[in-house]
Design an enzyme around this catalytic site. Structure first.
Site, mmCIF file in Angstrom:
data_model
loop_
_atom_site.group_PDB
_atom_site.id
_atom_site.type_symbol
_atom_site.label_atom_id
_atom_site.label_comp_id
_atom_site.label_asym_id
_atom_site.label_seq_id
_atom_site.Cartn_x
_atom_site.Cartn_y
_atom_site.Cartn_z
ATOM 1 N N ARG A 18 0.809 -1.225 0.000
ATOM 2 C CA ARG A 18 0.000 0.000 0.000
ATOM 3 C C ARG A 18 0.844 1.278 0.000
ATOM 4 N NH1 ARG A 18 -3.666 -2.560 4.740
ATOM 5 N NH2 ARG A 18 -1.778 -3.840 4.874
ATOM 6 N N THR A 82 1.654 -13.060 8.527
ATOM 7 C CA THR A 82 2.334 -12.821 9.810
ATOM 8 C C THR A 82 2.594 -14.134 10.570
ATOM 9 O OG1 THR A 82 0.153 -12.346 10.722
ATOM 10 C CG2 THR A 82 1.525 -10.446 10.158
ATOM 11 N N ARG A 354 28.168 25.286 8.475
ATOM 12 C CA ARG A 354 28.222 23.838 8.233
ATOM 13 C C ARG A 354 29.614 23.232 8.429
ATOM 14 N NH1 ARG A 354 29.777 22.755 2.658
ATOM 15 N NH2 ARG A 354 30.315 24.720 1.667
ATOM 16 N N TYR A 408 39.701 27.071 -2.483
ATOM 17 C CA TYR A 408 39.778 25.889 -3.353
ATOM 18 C C TYR A 408 40.434 26.268 -4.666
ATOM 19 C CZ TYR A 408 38.033 21.696 -5.766
ATOM 20 O OH TYR A 408 37.926 20.518 -6.459
ATOM 21 N N ARG A 461 45.279 47.196 -5.403
ATOM 22 C CA ARG A 461 44.202 47.928 -6.072
ATOM 23 C C ARG A 461 44.870 48.938 -6.998
ATOM 24 N NH1 ARG A 461 41.488 51.639 -1.826
ATOM 25 N NH2 ARG A 461 40.535 49.830 -0.888
#
Ligand code: UD1
Ligand code: CA
Length: 482
Positions: A18, A82, A354, A408, A461
């Site tokens: 079901r 069962t 995280r 990275y 800069r």
């Protein structure tokens, strides 16, 4: 705890037709854990000598997902009902002078205390029969076959109905599909949880037949078989019917999940947590809350999460496997995972924390800031639009808006170290590995590729040029073209 010899059998071989799912039914989750986890937790809470889990449909998947130390698996190759499932496990209680607890694996709301009470009820019945509790062999010729947990449901549809005689002994259990219209009126139903005297169960299982509407070997028929031999099963009717709700489809799964959530929220509310709009709040089993925590709507607290005193969690936050200190404010729409936020810090709105991030005392992590695998010191601020990954940041540091650790290089992750009281100008790109010294300053918009000594200014800069009256010159240029 049950203090008599007991083997537990948990039935989990069925397909769960079901559910209309590729995933075995008992692995569908309730508040983040497979539903069978809860059943097993309660079963193991009473400490049976042995816990057997009957698996069949997609057994490898089920076995891999079940984390149950010392549980044994029994393989039911074809799922013929069962009764057949318990029959498959019968070698484990052959010649066992004790009891067998049987629990359907799709009944996650049953409490350990209730299983304990069922054991006590059985003991009382046996004592009433005059059996010697110290010597269980004494039970053998007694008339108590076992007990079944029952409850009265507001809507008993789909469950086995309990038929009793005038002495409250169970005559038989009739499945929905086999019930007469009168039997369907009965609202006391079978939980699918029983304790039987093992030798009686063993021999009754041999006599099961499948001449019923579903052509299955019903475990429930054991009760009728034993009764005909003068061995009786008694019903323990429990007051909280929600404990016995079975999960056969996804609507029932959602229903059970809501009830469990409500149980946890009730518990914490009575232990000093304020919930605003509790129906919308999600709390899992391993969550732990101190007093005077305040939680607003749509918050999800997942996994092993601890929240200490006086902390406020605003709306729509997700906190997973994290430790949140005292008097912290987690502002709306923040997502915190596998991290720690120390006392007095402020996080969000719209922050993401995280991978083992640690946010120091009274630090401020503001809107649209992502912190990954980084340590942020006391009172350090990163208030707007920043990414800090693989960084170690000291105390009283100011991270200007738009600062990014370029951690990275396409192959490896590199570390950024920013020492105490440094001032990182807005929109600084920190190309890791790089170290910014104590009290060092970076100019806005700089791309920092080399270490900056203590107290130095690093600015990268181009000189700003001023061209006077440029606006006028530009206009003239266009006029000429026309
Ligand atoms: C069963 C009971 C019913 C009771 C209800 C309570 C029977 C015949 N009926 O009905 O009286 O009111 O539980 O929830 O027992 N399973 C196996 N192998 C099989 C068949 C089933 O391991 O061959 C497992 C299933 O995975 C499930 C449990 O047994 O965990 C119950 O089976 P299910 O088909 O859901 O029984 P119900 O129709 O709910
Ligand atoms: Ca069921």
């Amino acid at each position: 705890m049950i203090d008599f010899p007991l083997v537990a059998v948990v039935l989990a071989a069925g397909k769960g037709t079901r559910f209309k799912s590729e995933k075995p039914k008992v692995l569908h989750t309730v508040l983040g854990k497979p539903m069978i986890w809860y059943t097993l937790y309660s079963v193991r809470w009473i400490k049976p000598q042995k816990t057997l889990i009957v698996v069949g449909h997609k057994k490898e998947e089920v076995i891999n997902a079940i984390d149950c130390d010392g549980c044994q698996f029994v393989y039911q190759e074809q799922q013929l009902g069962t009764g057949h499932a318990v029959y498959t496990a019968r070698e484990h209680f052959k010649d066992f002078d004790g009891y067998v607890l049987i629990v359907n694996g799709d009944t996650p709301l049953i409490r350990g205390e209730t299983l304990h009470n069922a054991g006590e009820f059985l003991k009382a019945l046996v004592r009433y029969e005059g059996a010697n509790l110290e010597n269980y062999r004494g039970y053998r010729n007694k008339s108590v076959a076992g007990i079944v947990i029952t409850a009265r449901l507001p809507s008993p549809y789909g469950y086995g109905r309990i038929i009793k005689d005038k002495d409250h002994r169970v005559v038989k259990i009739v499945e929905e599909k086999d019930a007469t219209p009168e039997e369907k009126q009965i609202n006391e139903v079978n939980s699918g949880i029983y304790i039987f005297y093992a030798p009686y169960l063993y021999q009754a299982l041999e006599k099961l037949e499948n001449n019923n509407a579903q052509k299955e070997y019903y475990l429930t028929d054991v009760i009728d078989i034993l009764r005909q031999e003068g061995k009786y099963t008694y019903a323990l009717e429990i007051p909280d019917y929600t404990e016995i709700l079975g999960v056969n489809d996804r609507l029932q799964l959602a229903g059970v999940e809501n009830i469990l959530k409500e149980r946890y929220i009730t518990f914490w509310a009575l232990n000093g947590t304020t919930f605003h709009n509790p129906q919308s709040i999600w709390i899992e089993f391993d969550v732990d809350l101190s007093k005077d925590v305040e939680i607003y709507q749509n918050v999800m607290l997942q996994g092993k999460t601890f929240i200490d005193e006086g902390t406020v969690i605003e709306a729509n936050c997700i906190i997973k496997n994290s430790k949140i200190g005292k008097n912290v404010r987690i502002l709306a729409n923040s997502y915190i995972e596998d991290s720690e936020i120390k006392d007095g810090a402020v996080v969000g709105p719209f922050a993401r924390i995280r991978n083992n991030a640690v946010i120091g005392e009274e630090a401020v992590i503001g809107n649209f800031v992502e912190i990954k695998n980084s340590i942020i010191g006391k009172r350090t601020n990163a208030r707007h639009l920043t990414y800090l990954g693989d960084a170690e940041i000291g105390e009283d540091v100011n991270i200007g808006a738009g600062t990014i650790t370029c951690n990275y290089d396409g192959f490896k992750k590199h570390k950024t170290i920013i020492k105490d009281r440094a001032f990182i100008g807005s929109d600084t790109m920190l190309v890791a590995p790089v170290v910014i010294g104590e009290e060092a300053i970076t100019g806005s918009g700089s791309v920092i590729t080399k270490d900056v000594p203590d107290k130095a200014l690093a600015i990268e800069r181009n000189q700003q040029k001023i061209i006077e009256n440029y606006a006028e010159k530009r206009k003239k240029k266009y006029e000429k073209k026309d």
